[in-house]
Scaffold this motif. Structure first.
Motif, PDB file in Angstrom:
ATOM      1  N   UNK A  63     -18.513 -23.724 -76.272  1.00 19.08           N
ATOM      2  CA  UNK A  63     -17.288 -24.117 -75.211  1.00 19.08           C
ATOM      3  C   UNK A  63     -15.889 -23.574 -75.624  1.00 19.08           C
ATOM      4  N   UNK A  64     -15.832 -22.922 -76.838  1.00 14.39           N
ATOM      5  CA  UNK A  64     -14.279 -22.644 -77.173  1.00 14.39           C
ATOM      6  C   UNK A  64     -13.828 -23.396 -78.318  1.00 14.39           C
ATOM      7  N   UNK A  65     -14.384 -24.338 -78.829  1.00 12.90           N
ATOM      8  CA  UNK A  65     -14.068 -25.092 -79.681  1.00 12.90           C
ATOM      9  C   UNK A  65     -13.720 -24.407 -81.031  1.00 12.90           C
ATOM     10  N   UNK A  66     -14.506 -23.459 -81.482  1.00 12.76           N
ATOM     11  CA  UNK A  66     -14.471 -22.617 -82.770  1.00 12.76           C
ATOM     12  C   UNK A  66     -13.048 -21.956 -82.792  1.00 12.76           C
ATOM     13  N   UNK A  67     -12.687 -21.216 -81.586  1.00  9.97           N
ATOM     14  CA  UNK A  67     -11.558 -20.324 -81.414  1.00  9.97           C
ATOM     15  C   UNK A  67     -10.417 -21.209 -81.726  1.00  9.97           C
ATOM     16  N   UNK A  68     -10.538 -22.339 -80.928  1.00 10.93           N
ATOM     17  CA  UNK A  68      -9.137 -23.584 -81.063  1.00 10.93           C
ATOM     18  C   UNK A  68      -9.252 -23.950 -82.494  1.00 10.93           C
ATOM     19  N   UNK A  69     -10.021 -24.128 -83.306  1.00 10.69           N
ATOM     20  CA  UNK A  69     -10.281 -24.659 -84.731  1.00 10.69           C
ATOM     21  C   UNK A  69      -9.853 -23.561 -85.794  1.00 10.69           C
ATOM     22  N   UNK A  70      -9.872 -22.421 -85.470  1.00 10.03           N
ATOM     23  CA  UNK A  70      -9.350 -21.232 -86.438  1.00 10.03           C
ATOM     24  C   UNK A  70      -8.109 -21.652 -87.204  1.00 10.03           C
ATOM     25  N   UNK A  71      -8.141 -21.541 -88.407  1.00 11.47           N
ATOM     26  CA  UNK A  71      -6.960 -21.431 -89.102  1.00 11.47           C
ATOM     27  C   UNK A  71      -6.870 -22.974 -89.973  1.00 11.47           C
ATOM     28  N   UNK A  72      -5.530 -23.346 -89.773  1.00 10.63           N
ATOM     29  CA  UNK A  72      -5.325 -24.646 -90.560  1.00 10.63           C
ATOM     30  C   UNK A  72      -5.953 -25.880 -89.777  1.00 10.63           C
ATOM     31  N   UNK A  73      -6.240 -25.884 -88.501  1.00  7.85           N
ATOM     32  CA  UNK A  73      -6.914 -26.874 -87.866  1.00  7.85           C
ATOM     33  C   UNK A  73      -8.261 -27.181 -88.328  1.00  7.85           C
ATOM     34  N   UNK A  74      -8.917 -25.992 -88.762  1.00  5.79           N
ATOM     35  CA  UNK A  74     -10.278 -26.163 -89.181  1.00  5.79           C
ATOM     36  C   UNK A  74     -10.319 -27.050 -90.463  1.00  5.79           C
ATOM     37  N   UNK A  75      -9.337 -26.807 -91.450  1.00  6.73           N
ATOM     38  CA  UNK A  75      -9.216 -27.337 -92.591  1.00  6.73           C
ATOM     39  C   UNK A  75      -9.056 -29.207 -92.423  1.00  6.73           C
ATOM     40  N   UNK A  76      -8.298 -29.278 -91.295  1.00  8.18           N
ATOM     41  CA  UNK A  76      -8.159 -30.608 -91.003  1.00  8.18           C
ATOM     42  C   UNK A  76      -9.400 -31.339 -90.601  1.00  8.18           C
ATOM     43  N   UNK A  77     -10.107 -30.910 -89.570  1.00  7.61           N
ATOM     44  CA  UNK A  77     -11.246 -31.130 -88.734  1.00  7.61           C
ATOM     45  C   UNK A  77     -12.448 -31.076 -89.662  1.00  7.61           C
ATOM     46  N   UNK A  78     -12.631 -29.867 -90.306  1.00  2.70           N
ATOM     47  CA  UNK A  78     -13.901 -29.841 -90.982  1.00  2.70           C
ATOM     48  C   UNK A  78     -13.936 -29.768 -92.330  1.00  2.70           C
TER      49      UNK A  78
END
Length: 76
Positions: free
Chosen positions: A23-38
């Motif tokens: 549902x588009x979460x991977x696009x939203x998480x790209x970049x620094x947000x992915x480091x925070x959440x994953x």
């Protein structure tokens, strides 16, 4: 942890995984947000890499969920 909590935790986590994969979460998480959440190792991953990572985690988490249903002492 009671069985109902175990099941609800799995359902909530599965919804998050589904959001990231489909549902588009991977696009939203790209970049620094992915480091925070994953985790820090994902900060430079693209959406496809994030989806693959979450798919592998979801498979492992599902195995752990089934084992935890039958052997409650193994729930961590």
């Amino acid at each position: 942890m009671p069985t109902l909590h175990w099941i609800l935790l799995y359902i909530c986590q599965s919804i998050i995984f589904k959001w990231i994969i489909s549902w588009g979460g991977a696009r939203w998480l790209e970049g620094l947000k992915s480091a925070v959440f994953l985790g820090w190792m994902t900060w430079d991953w693209n959406a496809e890499q994030i989806r693959f990572y979450i798919l592998i985690i979801w498979i492992l988490y599902s195995i752990w969920f089934v084992v935890g249903l039958f052997f409650p002492s193994l729930r961590l």
